[in-house]
Design a protein around this motif. Structure first.
Motif, PDB file in Angstrom:
ATOM      1  N   ARG A 166      -3.549   3.868  -2.524  1.00 24.97           N
ATOM      2  CA  ARG A 166      -3.521   2.933  -3.641  1.00 24.97           C
ATOM      3  C   ARG A 166      -2.826   1.642  -3.219  1.00 24.97           C
ATOM      4  N   ARG A 167      -3.282   0.534  -3.834  1.00 24.96           N
ATOM      5  CA  ARG A 167      -2.789  -0.794  -3.458  1.00 24.96           C
ATOM      6  C   ARG A 167      -2.175  -1.494  -4.658  1.00 24.96           C
ATOM      7  N   LEU A 168      -1.044  -2.165  -4.409  1.00 27.00           N
ATOM      8  CA  LEU A 168      -0.397  -3.038  -5.395  1.00 27.00           C
ATOM      9  C   LEU A 168      -0.545  -4.472  -4.897  1.00 27.00           C
ATOM     10  N   LEU A 189       5.810  -0.256  -8.260  1.00 27.18           N
ATOM     11  CA  LEU A 189       5.798   0.606  -7.083  1.00 27.18           C
ATOM     12  C   LEU A 189       6.152   2.045  -7.435  1.00 27.18           C
ATOM     13  N   PHE A 193       1.680   8.089  -9.310  1.00 28.97           N
ATOM     14  CA  PHE A 193       0.238   8.300  -9.482  1.00 28.97           C
ATOM     15  C   PHE A 193      -0.372   8.936  -8.240  1.00 28.97           C
ATOM     16  N   VAL A 194       0.025   8.455  -7.047  1.00 27.99           N
ATOM     17  CA  VAL A 194      -0.522   9.004  -5.805  1.00 27.99           C
ATOM     18  C   VAL A 194      -0.107  10.465  -5.644  1.00 27.99           C
ATOM     19  N   HIS A 250       0.835  -1.208   0.000  1.00 27.17           N
ATOM     20  CA  HIS A 250       0.000   0.000   0.000  1.00 27.17           C
ATOM     21  C   HIS A 250       0.866   1.253   0.000  1.00 27.17           C
ATOM     22  N   GLU A 283       5.720   3.661 -10.318  1.00 28.43           N
ATOM     23  CA  GLU A 283       4.596   4.274 -11.025  1.00 28.43           C
ATOM     24  C   GLU A 283       3.433   4.545 -10.081  1.00 28.43           C
ATOM     25  N   LEU A 284       3.250   3.643  -9.090  1.00 30.04           N
ATOM     26  CA  LEU A 284       2.169   3.833  -8.131  1.00 30.04           C
ATOM     27  C   LEU A 284       2.417   5.066  -7.264  1.00 30.04           C
ATOM     28  N   GLU A 317      -0.673  -4.844 -13.234  1.00 29.47           N
ATOM     29  CA  GLU A 317      -0.680  -3.592 -12.479  1.00 29.47           C
ATOM     30  C   GLU A 317       0.633  -2.842 -12.650  1.00 29.47           C
ATOM     31  N   ALA A 318       0.601  -1.569 -12.301  1.00 24.99           N
ATOM     32  CA  ALA A 318       1.805  -0.741 -12.357  1.00 24.99           C
ATOM     33  C   ALA A 318       2.739  -1.108 -11.223  1.00 24.99           C
TER      34      ALA A 318
END
Length: 657
Positions: A201-203, A546, A552-553, A186, A548-549, A543-544
């Motif tokens: 956001r969650r991976l 870490l 995004f956040v 997360h 990229e996540l 999914e993207a």
């Protein structure tokens, strides 16, 4: 409500559960959050048919049934039952409440509540981020109805860990928390001390996927060592994996043989040293061991024959007594004795007497007869002996020289075959020259049509010498006569010369080769496995990554808020212990953030225990009572009710129909 001074802290993680009192410095109980049932009990459950007429199970029976289930540290051999381990979690949310009830029974039993009807202490329990209301309702019902707890407080493990980290950074209220879990990862933004739940956001990649990916890689690499691999996966991940700062550059290094040999880790698996020891024995020692084994087997055979002979003699005495009863005209006793011995009539009795008498006689004759010469002795007698007038040493030297000459000729032919496999060797070029010369000299063509004429090749026997000339450098077969002669020389030398070695008994080398087959080479997997956090596509996840996540956040906030977040990036969770993670994230953030902007990354001092220690801080705080859901609140608002606090989820009541 008066709150007890002691509270029970339960960090209910999907991989490991940690339990202890709020006044302890570390958990009193840590165990894998799994359970299993022994094989014999699983078979018993499968074979047991339900009986409607049976009486209902008593509490004592239920306790006995639960005692058969092994949980956590009570699992005697976790590797043997790895395929049958059960978890109450589906990803990071509890879905199997029967398993969860067994685990809570295990927790309270280990913490000293065994035999008590209720738990008289408040409980602080971690739950998943954005935990569904039905899941919280089931947990509240279990705690209040089954265990009669006075109060419970729910919180998120990542935020509890953040509160523990704030003890060293008390003025920091903004952070970007990256929580690495067993099933998920997360990215949690915190502004002004409050979690921004709508921007979390969650991976769906975590420690489980890393372990599983390494197992698949090693399984394809060493398919014959699956059991040894499965028992070492977690240790390899925790102790030897690291995250590369530049993954492509590291891959290029591992592609170089010198770098691979210098950095690969070789793991020696258990290897049967007895086989290697036997391989190191000399020919004489092996022969002696075979002789001892033959004598042992012969002794066993003789002992069995003696026992069988004694049994036959005893049985023969019984049969003779039966015959005497018949001769004495005691027919009633004779008939009863025949029935006891399961003999049909007098004829069968006489037949048995003759058979057993002949067998006893045959065994005794065989025991007194002269032993026949063995086949091995016959072979030894047929071996050639030194000619008269020639010393044995000279004779063996001549045989050894002849064998060496044969061996050299065979090696020369083998070398010729290897050279002809290459186009540019002298042997191959000479062969092609001969073929091309013969083709020009033997073929004739008509002057007008250009078709080939039949040149009559093969009508003369001398024409077949051409193939001998072509194959002058291609004599690739060893004659049978030479092979037989070589074997005969070796047999003679092995019998007369104890120091002779034909080159086939390189025992030490064979033992080393066999031991190397029981080695695991752990090389590029050390960086490839944890890389799935940044490249989930390596395991087929769409999914993207870490990096990229995080980007995004951050784009969900203003530039000022982004700077407040990246000024304190906090890493927690088990995967936060990977070497190189902080450096890799620093590299990724440097590429994401504007030129010459600042950021800071902090690692948790206790990645595994941070959540439990943070929950202890809350339980020891002055406002702890304000975070508790009491029994009265549970009865008024229902099981899904949640009291919000700085480390909890946000409460959204389920809409009523």
């Amino acid at each position: 409500m008066a709150v007890s001074k002691r509270s029970l802290i339960i960090d209910n993680g999907s991989y490991e559960c940690r339990v202890g009192w709020n006044n302890s410095k570390k958990p009193d109980l840590r165990f894998r959050n799994v359970l299993t049932k022994p094989r014999k009990d699983r078979k018993k459950d499968c074979n047991q048919m339900p009986d409607s007429s049976a009486a209902p199970a008593t509490p004592v029976d239920e306790l006995k049934a639960n005692a058969e289930i092994q949980i956590g540290n009570d699992i005697t051999n976790i590797e043997a039952v790895r395929a049958h381990l059960k978890s109450p979690f589906e990803r990071n949310v509890i879905t199997n409440w029967n398993h969860q009830e067994h685990i809570l029974d295990y927790i309270f039993s280990k913490m000293g509540f065994d035999g008590e009807t209720s738990i008289d202490y408040p409980i602080v329990l971690t739950e998943a981020l954005a935990n569904p209301n039905p899941s919280r309702r089931q947990m509240s019902e279990l705690l209040f109805e089954c265990y009669s707890v006075p109060a419970v407080s729910y919180g998120i493990d990542a935020l509890y860990s953040w509160h523990h980290h704030q003890q060293q950074h008390k003025k920091v209220v903004d952070a970007l928390i990256i929580s690495f879990g067993y099933s998920t990862t997360h990215v949690i933004p915190v502004l002004g001390g409050k979690m921004q739940l709508q921007h979390v956001r969650r991976l769906n990649v975590g420690g489980f996927h890393i372990n599983n990916y390494l197992f698949r890689l090693m399984q394809m690499k060493y398919p014959v060592h699956l059991n040894a691999i499965s028992s070492r996966i977690e240790k390899l991940v925790h102790e030897h994996c690291h995250i590369a700062q530049d993954y492509k550059e590291e891959l290029m290094k591992w592609a170089q043989l010198d770098y691979y040999e210098a950095h690969v880790m070789k793991i020696q698996l258990p290897y049967n040293q007895v086989t290697a020891t036997n391989a190191l024995l000399t020919a004489e020692q092996k022969q002696e061991k075979r002789r001892e084994l033959a004598l042992r087997l012969l002794d066993i055979k003789n002992r069995r024959e003696r026992e069988k002979l004694q049994e036959d003699e005893d049985y023969l005495q019984v049969l003779r007594k039966l015959r005497q009863l018949y001769e004495q005209q005691k027919l009633q006793k004779f008939e009863r004795a025949l029935q006891q011995q399961q003999i049909a009539n007098l004829e069968e009795l006489d037949k048995l007497l003759g058979t057993i008498t002949a067998r006893i006689k045959r065994v005794k004759e065989r025991a007194t007869a002269q032993p026949k010469p063995s086949k091995q002795q016959d072979k030894l007698d047929k071996l050639p002996k030194p000619p008269e007038g020639v010393p044995q040493a000279q004779w063996l030297a001549d045989l050894r020289e002849k064998r060496d000459q044969l061996q050299q000729r065979k090696q020369a032919r083998q070398q010729q075959r290897q050279e002809q496999a290459k186009r540019h060797t002298h042997a191959a070029q000479e062969r092609m020259r001969i073929i091309s010369t013969l083709a020009r000299s033997e073929k004739r063509r008509k002057a007008n049509g250009g078709d080939e004429e039949d040149d009559g090749f093969g009508m003369n026997d001398n024409d077949w010498d051409v193939y001998k000339r072509i194959n002058r450098y291609n004599d690739d077969s060893d004659s049978d006569a030479e092979n037989e002669q070589m074997l005969e020389y070796e047999k003679i030398l092995q019998h007369y010369d104890a120091n002779f070695d034909d080159g086939s008994n390189n025992a030490a080398m064979q033992a080393l080769i066999a031991a190397e087959n029981y080695q695991l080479h752990f090389g590029v997997e050390a960086i490839r496995v944890p890389e799935i956090l940044f490249q989930p596509s390596m395991i087929g996840c769409t999914e993207a990554g870490l990096a990229e996540l995080i980007a995004f956040v951050l784009k969900l906030f203003t530039s000022e808020e982004q700077q407040r977040l990246v000024d304190h990036v906090y890493l927690t969770g088990s995967c936060a212990q990977f070497r190189g993670l902080k450096e890799r994230l620093a590299k990724e953030l440097l590429e994401l953030r504007p030129f010459q902007s600042s950021f800071a990354i902090y690692e948790s001092n206790e990645p595994m225990l941070g959540a439990w220690l943070g929950a202890c801080l809350q339980a020891n705080g002055k406002r702890f009572s304000e975070t508790l859901i009491t029994r009265q609140l549970y009865q008024e608002h229902g099981g899904e009710y949640l009291k919000e606090h700085s480390a909890s989820n946000l409460f959204y009541p389920t809409p009523k129909d």
